[in-house]
Design a protein around this motif. Structure first.
Motif, short mmCIF file in Angstrom:
data_model
loop_
_atom_site.label_atom_id
_atom_site.label_comp_id
_atom_site.label_asym_id
_atom_site.label_seq_id
_atom_site.Cartn_x
_atom_site.Cartn_y
_atom_site.Cartn_z
N MET A 76 -1.87 8.22 4.92
CA MET A 76 -1.73 7.50 6.17
C MET A 76 -1.05 8.44 7.14
SD MET A 76 0.29 3.92 6.79
CE MET A 76 -1.11 2.93 6.31
N ASN A 77 -1.58 8.54 8.38
CA ASN A 77 -0.94 9.42 9.34
C ASN A 77 0.22 8.71 10.03
OD1 ASN A 77 -1.79 8.13 11.84
ND2 ASN A 77 -3.85 8.88 11.39
N VAL A 78 1.07 9.49 10.69
CA VAL A 78 2.28 8.96 11.31
C VAL A 78 1.96 7.89 12.34
CG1 VAL A 78 4.27 9.56 12.75
CG2 VAL A 78 3.58 11.08 10.91
N HIS A 79 0.98 8.14 13.19
CA HIS A 79 0.65 7.17 14.24
C HIS A 79 0.23 5.83 13.62
CE1 HIS A 79 -0.71 5.54 18.02
NE2 HIS A 79 -1.87 5.24 17.45
N GLU A 80 -0.62 5.89 12.61
CA GLU A 80 -1.06 4.66 11.95
C GLU A 80 0.11 3.94 11.29
OE1 GLU A 80 -4.42 3.25 8.66
OE2 GLU A 80 -3.88 5.37 8.81
N ALA A 81 1.00 4.69 10.66
CA ALA A 81 2.16 4.08 10.01
C ALA A 81 3.07 3.42 11.04
CB ALA A 81 2.94 5.14 9.22
N LYS A 82 3.28 4.06 12.19
CA LYS A 82 4.13 3.48 13.23
C LYS A 82 3.49 2.23 13.81
CE LYS A 82 5.08 6.41 16.40
NZ LYS A 82 5.42 7.48 17.34
N THR A 83 2.19 2.28 14.02
CA THR A 83 1.47 1.16 14.64
C THR A 83 1.40 -0.05 13.73
OG1 THR A 83 0.15 2.75 15.87
CG2 THR A 83 -0.69 0.51 15.76
N ARG A 84 1.21 0.19 12.43
CA ARG A 84 1.00 -0.91 11.49
C ARG A 84 1.99 -0.83 10.33
NH1 ARG A 84 -5.08 0.51 10.53
NH2 ARG A 84 -4.43 -0.06 8.46
N MET A 85 3.28 -0.70 10.64
CA MET A 85 4.31 -0.49 9.61
C MET A 85 4.34 -1.59 8.55
SD MET A 85 6.50 1.32 8.16
CE MET A 85 7.10 2.65 9.14
N SER A 86 4.01 -2.81 8.92
CA SER A 86 4.07 -3.89 7.93
C SER A 86 3.05 -3.69 6.81
CB SER A 86 3.87 -5.25 8.59
OG SER A 86 2.62 -5.31 9.22
N GLU A 87 1.93 -3.05 7.09
CA GLU A 87 0.91 -2.85 6.04
C GLU A 87 1.37 -1.86 4.97
OE1 GLU A 87 -3.01 -2.14 7.65
OE2 GLU A 87 -2.65 -3.62 9.23
N PRO A 88 1.86 -0.67 5.34
CA PRO A 88 2.33 0.21 4.26
C PRO A 88 3.53 -0.38 3.51
CG PRO A 88 2.68 1.24 6.41
CD PRO A 88 1.87 0.01 6.63
N LEU A 89 4.39 -1.12 4.22
CA LEU A 89 5.52 -1.75 3.54
C LEU A 89 5.04 -2.79 2.53
CD1 LEU A 89 8.17 -2.14 6.37
CD2 LEU A 89 8.12 -0.48 4.50
N ALA A 90 4.01 -3.55 2.89
CA ALA A 90 3.45 -4.53 1.95
C ALA A 90 2.88 -3.83 0.72
CB ALA A 90 2.39 -5.37 2.64
N ARG A 91 2.24 -2.68 0.93
CA ARG A 91 1.69 -1.93 -0.21
C ARG A 91 2.82 -1.43 -1.12
NH1 ARG A 91 -2.21 2.49 2.16
NH2 ARG A 91 -1.91 3.25 0.04
N VAL A 92 3.90 -0.95 -0.50
CA VAL A 92 5.04 -0.47 -1.27
C VAL A 92 5.67 -1.62 -2.05
CG1 VAL A 92 7.36 0.50 -1.09
CG2 VAL A 92 5.47 1.54 0.18
N GLU A 93 5.82 -2.78 -1.40
CA GLU A 93 6.38 -3.95 -2.10
C GLU A 93 5.52 -4.35 -3.28
OE1 GLU A 93 8.82 -6.39 1.31
OE2 GLU A 93 6.65 -6.61 1.26
N ALA A 94 4.22 -4.07 -3.20
CA ALA A 94 3.31 -4.40 -4.30
C ALA A 94 3.34 -3.34 -5.40
CB ALA A 94 1.88 -4.55 -3.77
N GLY A 95 4.15 -2.27 -5.19
CA GLY A 95 4.30 -1.26 -6.23
C GLY A 95 3.60 0.05 -5.95
N ASP A 96 2.86 0.15 -4.84
CA ASP A 96 2.17 1.39 -4.50
C ASP A 96 3.13 2.39 -3.86
OD1 ASP A 96 -0.20 0.23 -5.30
OD2 ASP A 96 -0.88 -0.24 -3.27
N GLU A 97 2.73 3.65 -3.86
CA GLU A 97 3.41 4.68 -3.09
C GLU A 97 2.50 5.03 -1.93
OE1 GLU A 97 4.55 8.06 -5.41
OE2 GLU A 97 5.81 6.88 -6.74
N VAL A 98 3.07 5.21 -0.75
CA VAL A 98 2.30 5.53 0.45
C VAL A 98 2.76 6.87 0.97
CG1 VAL A 98 1.72 4.81 2.80
CG2 VAL A 98 2.03 3.08 1.02
N VAL A 99 1.82 7.81 1.12
CA VAL A 99 2.13 9.13 1.65
C VAL A 99 1.89 9.11 3.15
CG1 VAL A 99 1.52 11.58 1.61
CG2 VAL A 99 1.53 10.25 -0.52
N ILE A 100 2.89 9.58 3.91
CA ILE A 100 2.78 9.68 5.36
C ILE A 100 2.52 11.15 5.70
CG2 ILE A 100 3.93 9.27 7.57
CD1 ILE A 100 3.57 6.70 5.97
N ALA A 101 1.51 11.39 6.52
CA ALA A 101 1.13 12.76 6.87
C ALA A 101 1.20 12.97 8.37
CB ALA A 101 -0.27 13.04 6.36
#
Length: 73
Positions: free
Chosen positions: A1-26
């Motif tokens: 996931m790129n930085v812009h996408e992570a900033k724009t949709r922060m709740s989505e990567p956080l939900a993935r992390v809460e589900a046990g995933d790791e999210v790489v920010i590039a």
């Protein structure tokens, strides 16, 4: 996931992390950070000697002379 996408949709990567995933920010296609779940420590009980109970006086304030000794006075 790129930085812009992570900033724009922060709740989505956080939900993935809460589900046990790791999210790489590039940034510019290069990984710069990983979002990972926080490990919650297991509940621990106080004490380790079975059957031992501290006397009520254990929780009393220390006398001034003993406090001074701990302070190095």
């Amino acid at each position: 996931m790129n930085v812009h996408e992570a900033k724009t949709r922060m709740s989505e990567p956080l939900a993935r992390v809460e589900a046990g995933d790791e999210v790489v920010i590039a940034r510019a296609g290069h990984p710069v950070a990983t979002l990972v779940p926080i490990a919650v420590p297991a509940e621990r009980s106080l004490g380790f000697v079975e059957g031992f109970q501290a006397p009520e006086s254990f929780f009393d304030p220390l006398p001034d002379d003993e406090l001074a000794a701990w302070d190095g006075r």
